[in-house]
Design a protein around this motif. Structure first.
Motif, PDB file in Angstrom:
ATOM      1  N   PHE A  82      38.715  38.946  52.755  1.00 22.27           N
ATOM      2  CA  PHE A  82      39.885  38.534  53.532  1.00 22.27           C
ATOM      3  C   PHE A  82      40.337  39.657  54.469  1.00 22.27           C
ATOM      4  O   PHE A  82      40.043  40.826  54.239  1.00 22.27           O
ATOM      5  N   PRO A  83      41.034  39.303  55.558  1.00 24.64           N
ATOM      6  CA  PRO A  83      41.434  40.300  56.580  1.00 24.64           C
ATOM      7  C   PRO A  83      42.348  41.386  56.030  1.00 24.64           C
ATOM      8  O   PRO A  83      43.036  41.206  55.017  1.00 24.64           O
ATOM      9  N   ASP A  84      42.373  42.500  56.734  1.00 31.83           N
ATOM     10  CA  ASP A  84      43.144  43.669  56.322  1.00 31.83           C
ATOM     11  C   ASP A  84      44.650  43.444  56.398  1.00 31.83           C
ATOM     12  O   ASP A  84      45.412  44.219  55.795  1.00 31.83           O
ATOM     13  N   TYR A  85      45.102  42.428  57.141  1.00 26.19           N
ATOM     14  CA  TYR A  85      46.547  42.221  57.210  1.00 26.19           C
ATOM     15  C   TYR A  85      47.103  41.623  55.915  1.00 26.19           C
ATOM     16  O   TYR A  85      48.311  41.536  55.735  1.00 26.19           O
ATOM     17  N   ILE A  86      46.242  41.201  55.004  1.00 27.54           N
ATOM     18  CA  ILE A  86      46.680  40.838  53.660  1.00 27.54           C
ATOM     19  C   ILE A  86      46.768  42.129  52.851  1.00 27.54           C
ATOM     20  O   ILE A  86      45.848  42.936  52.874  1.00 27.54           O
ATOM     21  N   PRO A  87      47.864  42.378  52.139  1.00 25.33           N
ATOM     22  CA  PRO A  87      48.029  43.650  51.420  1.00 25.33           C
ATOM     23  C   PRO A  87      46.824  43.985  50.539  1.00 25.33           C
ATOM     24  O   PRO A  87      46.262  43.107  49.877  1.00 25.33           O
ATOM     25  N   GLU A  88      46.462  45.248  50.547  1.00 27.03           N
ATOM     26  CA  GLU A  88      45.267  45.690  49.816  1.00 27.03           C
ATOM     27  C   GLU A  88      45.375  45.417  48.319  1.00 27.03           C
ATOM     28  O   GLU A  88      44.387  45.053  47.671  1.00 27.03           O
ATOM     29  N   SER A  89      46.558  45.585  47.749  1.00 28.04           N
ATOM     30  CA  SER A  89      46.728  45.365  46.310  1.00 28.04           C
ATOM     31  C   SER A  89      46.415  43.923  45.930  1.00 28.04           C
ATOM     32  O   SER A  89      45.831  43.665  44.860  1.00 28.04           O
ATOM     33  N   ILE A  90      46.779  42.981  46.792  1.00 26.78           N
ATOM     34  CA  ILE A  90      46.496  41.570  46.532  1.00 26.78           C
ATOM     35  C   ILE A  90      45.007  41.305  46.636  1.00 26.78           C
ATOM     36  O   ILE A  90      44.412  40.622  45.790  1.00 26.78           O
ATOM     37  N   ARG A  91      44.367  41.846  47.666  1.00 25.77           N
ATOM     38  CA  ARG A  91      42.925  41.660  47.822  1.00 25.77           C
ATOM     39  C   ARG A  91      42.149  42.299  46.677  1.00 25.77           C
ATOM     40  O   ARG A  91      41.148  41.749  46.207  1.00 25.77           O
ATOM     41  N   GLN A  92      42.617  43.444  46.198  1.00 25.84           N
ATOM     42  CA  GLN A  92      41.946  44.113  45.086  1.00 25.84           C
ATOM     43  C   GLN A  92      42.025  43.298  43.809  1.00 25.84           C
ATOM     44  O   GLN A  92      41.036  43.176  43.071  1.00 25.84           O
ATOM     45  N   ASP A  93      43.203  42.740  43.510  1.00 23.88           N
ATOM     46  CA  ASP A  93      43.346  41.910  42.311  1.00 23.88           C
ATOM     47  C   ASP A  93      42.438  40.685  42.388  1.00 23.88           C
ATOM     48  O   ASP A  93      41.792  40.317  41.396  1.00 23.88           O
ATOM     49  N   TYR A  94      42.389  40.062  43.545  1.00 23.01           N
ATOM     50  CA  TYR A  94      41.530  38.889  43.737  1.00 23.01           C
ATOM     51  C   TYR A  94      40.060  39.251  43.551  1.00 23.01           C
ATOM     52  O   TYR A  94      39.315  38.569  42.828  1.00 23.01           O
ATOM     53  N   GLU A  95      39.613  40.335  44.181  1.00 19.79           N
ATOM     54  CA  GLU A  95      38.210  40.736  44.094  1.00 19.79           C
ATOM     55  C   GLU A  95      37.838  41.161  42.680  1.00 19.79           C
ATOM     56  O   GLU A  95      36.749  40.853  42.186  1.00 19.79           O
ATOM     57  N   GLU A  96      38.751  41.846  41.993  1.00 16.79           N
ATOM     58  CA  GLU A  96      38.477  42.261  40.615  1.00 16.79           C
ATOM     59  C   GLU A  96      38.416  41.051  39.685  1.00 16.79           C
ATOM     60  O   GLU A  96      37.593  41.003  38.768  1.00 16.79           O
ATOM     61  N   ALA A  97      39.288  40.073  39.924  1.00 18.84           N
ATOM     62  CA  ALA A  97      39.255  38.852  39.106  1.00 18.84           C
ATOM     63  C   ALA A  97      37.918  38.143  39.246  1.00 18.84           C
ATOM     64  O   ALA A  97      37.396  37.582  38.273  1.00 18.84           O
ATOM     65  N   TYR A  98      37.353  38.175  40.449  1.00 20.36           N
ATOM     66  CA  TYR A  98      36.043  37.561  40.666  1.00 20.36           C
ATOM     67  C   TYR A  98      34.938  38.381  40.000  1.00 20.36           C
ATOM     68  O   TYR A  98      33.984  37.834  39.443  1.00 20.36           O
ATOM     69  N   SER A  99      35.057  39.709  40.046  1.00 21.38           N
ATOM     70  CA  SER A  99      33.987  40.568  39.546  1.00 21.38           C
ATOM     71  C   SER A  99      33.809  40.457  38.038  1.00 21.38           C
ATOM     72  O   SER A  99      32.716  40.726  37.522  1.00 21.38           O
ATOM     73  N   ILE A 100      34.872  40.072  37.299  1.00 19.76           N
ATOM     74  CA  ILE A 100      34.766  39.959  35.847  1.00 19.76           C
ATOM     75  C   ILE A 100      34.773  38.506  35.389  1.00 19.76           C
ATOM     76  O   ILE A 100      34.955  38.222  34.199  1.00 19.76           O
ATOM     77  N   LEU A 101      34.546  37.587  36.301  1.00 16.25           N
ATOM     78  CA  LEU A 101      34.615  36.160  35.986  1.00 16.25           C
ATOM     79  C   LEU A 101      33.687  35.784  34.840  1.00 16.25           C
ATOM     80  O   LEU A 101      34.083  35.075  33.911  1.00 16.25           O
ATOM     81  N   SER A 102      32.434  36.245  34.897  1.00 12.25           N
ATOM     82  CA  SER A 102      31.460  35.895  33.855  1.00 12.25           C
ATOM     83  C   SER A 102      31.659  36.718  32.589  1.00 12.25           C
ATOM     84  O   SER A 102      31.477  36.217  31.483  1.00 12.25           O
ATOM     85  N   LEU A 103      32.040  37.991  32.760  1.00 12.73           N
ATOM     86  CA  LEU A 103      32.186  38.875  31.602  1.00 12.73           C
ATOM     87  C   LEU A 103      33.409  38.514  30.762  1.00 12.73           C
ATOM     88  O   LEU A 103      33.348  38.519  29.529  1.00 12.73           O
ATOM     89  N   SER A 104      34.519  38.193  31.412  1.00 13.14           N
ATOM     90  CA  SER A 104      35.747  37.873  30.689  1.00 13.14           C
ATOM     91  C   SER A 104      36.593  36.901  31.495  1.00 13.14           C
ATOM     92  O   SER A 104      37.474  37.313  32.267  1.00 13.14           O
ATOM     93  N   PRO A 105      36.340  35.600  31.355  1.00 18.51           N
ATOM     94  CA  PRO A 105      37.142  34.603  32.084  1.00 18.51           C
ATOM     95  C   PRO A 105      38.639  34.717  31.795  1.00 18.51           C
ATOM     96  O   PRO A 105      39.459  34.493  32.681  1.00 18.51           O
ATOM     97  N   LYS A 106      38.973  35.092  30.568  1.00 13.48           N
ATOM     98  CA  LYS A 106      40.389  35.220  30.206  1.00 13.48           C
ATOM     99  C   LYS A 106      41.054  36.349  30.997  1.00 13.48           C
ATOM    100  O   LYS A 106      42.171  36.215  31.489  1.00 13.48           O
ATOM    101  N   ALA A 107      40.349  37.482  31.104  1.00 10.27           N
ATOM    102  CA  ALA A 107      40.878  38.604  31.882  1.00 10.27           C
ATOM    103  C   ALA A 107      40.929  38.251  33.361  1.00 10.27           C
ATOM    104  O   ALA A 107      41.849  38.654  34.073  1.00 10.27           O
ATOM    105  N   SER A 108      39.946  37.488  33.837  1.00  7.94           N
ATOM    106  CA  SER A 108      39.940  37.055  35.231  1.00  7.94           C
ATOM    107  C   SER A 108      41.160  36.186  35.524  1.00  7.94           C
ATOM    108  O   SER A 108      41.815  36.338  36.557  1.00  7.94           O
TER     109      SER A 108
END
Length: 219
Positions: A82-108
């Protein structure tokens, strides 16, 4: 080689993919092993002509393997960029939630909940003691169906964020269920941030165009 469509995680373009695939098979070699225990690994690479990057994934099968498991290799998750005008903290949470989707759906799911709260506080400027109170304050500002989905995301995220009163009660969240929440986050990012940005840019372009034309008339 196979053909299909996919969304490029780097540039969000829809790609008519021609995917080169390579198989690796491992079969049992001892008396205790059999062909029924064989596992097969499929590595796929798809070239995006829009951003000229290649997306790699791996998929493994076998009786002792989870069914239809696809693991991102590059990039590490299928999260949209997503574009940089979306706050970085929000983009980081979204990307991290995707990165652990298979490993821990609950944590995602918990991270999707956190991402939602960040979006409500940043985009709508609503900050209350709890996410429940923030969603309640948002209720009259969004469609009823969106409110219901957002509240459901909060409740599903609570499963990972809080221990049940009965510690013997275990409620799991499946990868597909956690992915539903990520798709909702993507939809909200698109509707709240991206569409607003594109609308404001269009409005500014029209006003600038009119100013130039009116200046020419007055010369």
């Amino acid at each position: 080689m196979s053909y299909g469509t996919m969304t490029c995680p780097f540039c969000n373009a829809t790609v008519l993919s021609n995917t080169i695939r390579r198989y690796f098979s491992a079969h049992g070699t001892s008396e205790e092993s059999s062909l029924n225990d064989a596992c097969e690994l499929l590595v796929s690479g798809t070239f995006c002509p829009n951003c000229r990057k290649t997306i790699f994934t791996a998929q493994y099968t076998g009786l002792k393997m989870p069914a239809n498991t696809i693991i991102p290799i590059y990039p590490l998750s299928p999260a949209r960029q997503f574009p940089d005008y979306i706050p970085e903290s929000i983009r980081q949470d979204y990307e991290e939630a995707y990165s652990i989707l298979s490993l821990s759906p609950k944590a995602s799911a918990t991270l999707s909940r956190r991402c939602l709260q960040g979006m409500i506080r940043d985009f709508w400027k609503i900050s209350e003691r709890t996410l429940f109170e923030e969603i309640t304050a948002l209720k009259d500002k969004i469609p009823a169906s969106q409110y219901q989905a957002i509240n459901a995301l909060r409740q599903l995220g609570n499963i990972g964020a809080h221990m049940e009163k009965d510690t013997n009660l275990i409620i799991d969240i499946e990868p597909q269920e956690a992915q539903y929440l990520l798709k909702l986050i993507e939809l909200l990012l698109q509707q709240w941030y991206v569409e607003r940005h594109e609308q404001e840019k269009l409005y500014a372009d029209i006003v600038d165009t009119n100013n130039i034309k009116q200046s020419c008339r007055n010369d």
